[in-house]
Each structure stands twice: as structure tokens, then as C-alpha cells.
Design a protein around this motif. Structure first.
Motif, short mmCIF file in Angstrom:
data_model
loop_
_atom_site.label_atom_id
_atom_site.label_comp_id
_atom_site.label_asym_id
_atom_site.label_seq_id
_atom_site.Cartn_x
_atom_site.Cartn_y
_atom_site.Cartn_z
N TRP A 171 17.66 20.23 -24.81
CA TRP A 171 17.81 19.49 -26.05
C TRP A 171 19.10 18.67 -25.98
O TRP A 171 19.99 18.97 -25.19
N SER A 172 19.16 17.63 -26.78
CA SER A 172 20.36 16.80 -26.85
C SER A 172 20.43 16.14 -28.21
O SER A 172 19.43 16.03 -28.92
N ALA A 173 21.63 15.69 -28.57
CA ALA A 173 21.84 15.04 -29.87
C ALA A 173 23.00 14.06 -29.75
O ALA A 173 23.89 14.21 -28.90
N VAL A 174 23.00 13.04 -30.61
CA VAL A 174 24.05 12.03 -30.61
C VAL A 174 24.38 11.63 -32.04
O VAL A 174 23.51 11.60 -32.92
N LEU A 175 25.66 11.31 -32.27
CA LEU A 175 26.13 10.76 -33.54
C LEU A 175 27.20 9.74 -33.22
O LEU A 175 28.20 10.07 -32.56
N LYS A 176 27.00 8.49 -33.67
CA LYS A 176 27.95 7.42 -33.36
C LYS A 176 28.24 6.58 -34.60
O LYS A 176 27.41 6.45 -35.49
N TYR A 177 29.43 5.97 -34.59
CA TYR A 177 29.78 4.99 -35.62
C TYR A 177 30.32 3.75 -34.90
O TYR A 177 31.28 3.84 -34.13
N ASP A 178 29.69 2.59 -35.13
CA ASP A 178 30.10 1.35 -34.49
C ASP A 178 30.49 0.32 -35.54
O ASP A 178 29.63 -0.19 -36.27
N ALA A 179 31.79 0.04 -35.61
CA ALA A 179 32.30 -1.02 -36.48
C ALA A 179 32.31 -2.32 -35.67
O ALA A 179 32.02 -2.32 -34.47
N PRO A 180 32.64 -3.46 -36.30
CA PRO A 180 32.63 -4.73 -35.56
C PRO A 180 33.55 -4.76 -34.34
O PRO A 180 33.23 -5.40 -33.34
N THR A 181 34.71 -4.07 -34.40
CA THR A 181 35.66 -4.15 -33.28
C THR A 181 36.02 -2.80 -32.68
O THR A 181 36.90 -2.72 -31.83
N TRP A 182 35.37 -1.73 -33.10
CA TRP A 182 35.65 -0.42 -32.52
C TRP A 182 34.49 0.53 -32.78
O TRP A 182 33.60 0.25 -33.59
N GLY A 183 34.50 1.64 -32.07
CA GLY A 183 33.44 2.62 -32.26
C GLY A 183 33.86 3.98 -31.73
O GLY A 183 34.69 4.08 -30.81
N VAL A 184 33.29 5.03 -32.30
CA VAL A 184 33.53 6.39 -31.85
C VAL A 184 32.20 7.13 -31.86
O VAL A 184 31.27 6.75 -32.59
N GLY A 185 32.11 8.17 -31.06
CA GLY A 185 30.86 8.92 -31.02
C GLY A 185 30.99 10.24 -30.31
O GLY A 185 31.99 10.52 -29.62
N THR A 186 29.97 11.06 -30.47
CA THR A 186 29.90 12.33 -29.77
C THR A 186 28.45 12.61 -29.39
O THR A 186 27.54 12.17 -30.10
N TRP A 187 28.26 13.29 -28.28
CA TRP A 187 26.91 13.69 -27.88
C TRP A 187 26.97 15.05 -27.21
O TRP A 187 28.02 15.47 -26.70
N ILE A 188 25.84 15.74 -27.22
CA ILE A 188 25.72 17.04 -26.57
C ILE A 188 24.38 17.09 -25.84
O ILE A 188 23.38 16.53 -26.32
N ASP A 189 24.38 17.71 -24.68
CA ASP A 189 23.17 17.84 -23.87
C ASP A 189 23.15 19.27 -23.30
O ASP A 189 24.12 19.68 -22.64
N GLU A 190 22.08 20.01 -23.57
CA GLU A 190 21.99 21.38 -23.07
C GLU A 190 20.64 21.60 -22.39
O GLU A 190 19.60 21.24 -22.94
N GLN A 191 20.68 22.20 -21.20
CA GLN A 191 19.46 22.46 -20.43
C GLN A 191 19.42 23.91 -19.98
O GLN A 191 20.46 24.53 -19.76
N ARG A 192 18.20 24.43 -19.85
CA ARG A 192 18.00 25.78 -19.33
C ARG A 192 17.25 25.69 -18.01
O ARG A 192 16.30 24.91 -17.88
N GLY A 193 17.65 26.53 -17.06
CA GLY A 193 16.99 26.56 -15.77
C GLY A 193 15.93 27.64 -15.69
O GLY A 193 15.55 28.25 -16.70
N LEU A 194 15.47 27.89 -14.47
CA LEU A 194 14.52 28.97 -14.24
C LEU A 194 15.24 30.31 -14.34
O LEU A 194 16.42 30.43 -14.00
N ASP A 195 14.53 31.33 -14.78
CA ASP A 195 15.09 32.67 -14.82
C ASP A 195 15.26 33.19 -13.40
O ASP A 195 14.33 33.14 -12.59
#
Length: 364
Positions: A194-218
Motif C-alpha cells: 500500500w502507499s499514500a501521498v499528500l502534497k501542497y503546491d503553491a505557485p512558487t513552492w510546494g511540500v509533500g509527504t508519501w509512504i510506501d509499504e510492501q510485504r514479501g513472501l513468508d
């Protein structure tokens, strides 16, 4: 006189047939890009250097695809993308030989955003697209973490929406990669992502964060009664930002990774970078990015400076020269060239390596 009803009925049927397409307008676009060049790597572990034409992109990945939409009315439309990656040096398919390995999804889109299903990008991509200048290129973040160069997930359900300056999205994969973690396995969280993103983009700047998580084989399948059916967790969490000073763009990125499947000393790592892009003229652009990678519990790590100059002959055709200079710490064997780290073309443990590539890119 008896022919009149038949003629009227035929005319009505014809009118209905001609009018039907007006309720649903659709369009399909064929597009693509080819990026090819020659690279020189020094200090390979085999001894000396090598000159080659790499399969990976110098400045953008080679691809062709189809994208389209159908207007369903009321602000709703169907969207789809089929995108195939190929190696320009020999014409072979990329992404493990998949026909549409880059993207293959269908969805519904409206003012509320887009919901899509299929093989598609993790939210890592929209999260880092504005801040990591060299993200998916030959000398970029993928030198230290190859997943960053192609963060795609099979069997995924995604939502992405943009509301004024705010972008938010989420994705869940029922089986992250049919080639390395086969199919939807039905064993807890095994092979899920699963993954998720949240960003804010103004005309001359921007900030954001994202997360990505994966599970492998047992890893304990031989003892199913006591096995951890969730598989090992591999999580990446990032913060990023950028600002525009006139035409000059400054960027900053930080990513923390926790990989339970790695050896103890390598389970936690950090990657941060600073970048700058400046258009010298309408045709010439200069770009640079510095990367710093380290493990929390190991002396191994690396530092890399990536530089690139591009010359645009037109909106579609661009020539470029790019350099990646990487210094290894401890016993690390990282290469600046994506996909080369820890292979025969990488340097020996602790040695530095520099790559230079000159190429041409054309979009259609």
C-alpha cells in the motif's frame, strides 16, 4: 400507402443510430519516447572501465503507449492507459518482458478525482515527481535503491485527486509483483502493498509527504502452524519540498527506509538529497543533485553528485550530457548507474566510480 409506416420506422432507426455517439465521446492517443545514448563507466570490478549503450534511460525511460478516455456525461469519464517499456539498445521489452510493464490500468474519473485498477505507479511517484530531479534516470536515487527508479505495483486499486493546491492519493495492491511475489496469495498480508501521498503546491513552492509499504513472501512456509503469514515488511517514508526563485528550482528530499528482510545492519537506512535546475536559455538547461545514503547500523553507504546539461532542438527532441560521480563508504559497492550496483560492472568494495553518458531523446 402501406410503405409509409415502414419508411418512417426506418428513418427513425437511422436517426437514433446517428445520434447515439453524441452521448459518449471518446478519444485514444498513441504516444511514446525513445532515449538512447553511450555511457562510460570507470573502475569496474572486472578491472578498468567499460563503454556501453545501456538499456536504462539517460534522462527518460523509453516507452510507447496508448491512453484514452470516454465522456460518460455528468462530469464522469472512463480513462485507461497501456504503456510498454523497451530497451533502445536492443529493442527488447523492459519490466521483466511484460507487454505493458510500465502501466496497464482502467478507471473512472471526475471532479472528485480518479479511481483506477491494474498495474500502476505507487504513490511514491506523484509524491517525488516535483522534488527529485533525477529520480528515475540513469544517475539518480535508484543507484542506492532500485525500487525508486520504477515504483510500479501489480493488482492495485488506486485513488488520486487534486483539489486546488492539495493532492492526495492512496493505493492498495492485492499482489505487488506477479514475477517476484506471485499473484494474490491469500495468506494474510503476504505480497500485499500500500502507499499514500499528500502534497501542497503553491505557485512558487510546494511540500509533500508519501509512504510506501510492501510485504514479501513468508520465510517460514515449512512450519505453517507457527509461520508469520504476513511476510516481511519493507517501508519507505519521505518528506520533500521545492521552491522557485525566478526560473531556478531548488529541491530537498528525505527518505527513511525500514526493511525487515535485510540483514540486521542494513535494516534501517536514510537517503536525502538537494537539487537545483536552472534554464540558462530557452534551449539550454543545467541540473544538479547531491545524494547522501547511509545505514543506521553500518559504516557502509555512499554519496553521489549528478550533473546534467540538456539542449532542446525542439519541443520533442533533446540532446543531453550527464555525469554521476559516486563515492562509496565502508565496504559498499554502489554504482552511479542505475541497476549496476553490486554487479560485475560495479566497483570493488569501498572504491569510487564515475559514469558519463551522452544521448538523444525524442518524444512522439
Amino acid at each position: 400507402m402501406q410503405r409509409t409506416p415502414l419508411l418512417l420506422a426506418s428513418a427513425l432507426a437511422l436517426c437514433c443510430t446517428l445520434a447515439a455517439p453524441a452521448h459518449a465521446q471518446s478519444d485514444v492517443t498513441l504516444y511514446g519516447l525513445i532515449d538512447a545514448g553511450v555511457e562510460r563507466l570507470n573502475h569496474t570490478s572486472a578491472g578498468g572501465g567499460i563503454t556501453r549503450m545501456p538499456s536504462i534511460a539517460g534522462s527518460a525511460a523509453s516507452r510507447w503507449g496508448l491512453r484514452g478516455s470516454e465522456d460518460l456525461g455528468g462530469g464522469l469519464k472512463t480513462v485507461f492507459t497501456l504503456e510498454s517499456g523497451f530497451a533502445p539498445d536492443n529493442g527488447s521489452l523492459q519490466q521483466g518482458g511484460r507487454a505493458f510493464g510500465r502501466q496497464a490500468f482502467v478507471g473512472l474519473s471526475g471532479g472528485w478525482g480518479t479511481v483506477s485498477l491494474g498495474r500502476q505507479y505507487s504513490m511514491l511517484l506523484p509524491g517525488a515527481a516535483n522534488t527529485d530531479i533525477f529520480l528515475a534516470q540513469i544517475y539518480g536515487a535508484g543507484a542506492f535503491d532500485t525500487y525508486l527508479a520504477g515504483p510500479r505495483l501489480d493488482n492495485s486499486i488506486a485513488y488520486l485527486g487534486k483539489f486546488s493546491s492539495v493532492t492526495l492519493g492512496a493505493l492498495y495492491s492485492l499482489g505487488k509483483d506477479a514475477q517476484t511475489c506471485p499473484g494474490e496469495r491469500g495468506r494474510g498480508s503476504e505480497c500485499r502493498a500500500w502507499s499514500a501521498v499528500l502534497k501542497y503546491d503553491a505557485p512558487t513552492w510546494g511540500v509533500g509527504t508519501w509512504i510506501d509499504e510492501q510485504r514479501g513472501l513468508d520465510g517460514s512456509r515449512e512450519t505453517p502452524a507457527t509461520a508469520d503469514l504476513s511476510g516481511k515488511k519493507d517501508q519507505r517514508l519521505a518528506l520533500s519540498g521545492y521552491t522557485l526563485l525566478g526560473q531556478t528550482k531548488l529541491t530537498a528530499n528525505y527518505m527513511q527506509r525500514k526493511n525487515d528482510a535485510a540483514l540486521n545492519a542494513y535494516r534501517k537506512s536514510n537517503l536525502w538529497s538537494l537539487g537545483v535546475a536552472h534554464p540558462v536559455t530557452q534551449a539550454i538547461t543545467l541540473e544538479a543533485q547531491y545524494y547522501h545514503f547511509d545505514y543506521k547500523d553500518s559504516a557502509d553507504g555512499g554519496k553521489m553528485l549528478a550533473l546534467r546539461g540538456t539542449y532542446a532542438f525542439s519541443k520533442r527532441t533533446t540532446a543531453y550530457a550527464t555525469v554521476g560521480a559516486l563515492r562509496n563508504d565502508g565496504n559498499a559497492r554502489f554504482s552511479p548507474s542505475v541497476g549496476v550496483s553490486n554487479t560485475a560492472l560495479a566497483p570493488v568494495a569501498g572504491q569510487n566510480q564515475t559514469g558519463l553518458m551522452v544521448g538523444l531523446r525524442h518524444a512522439f
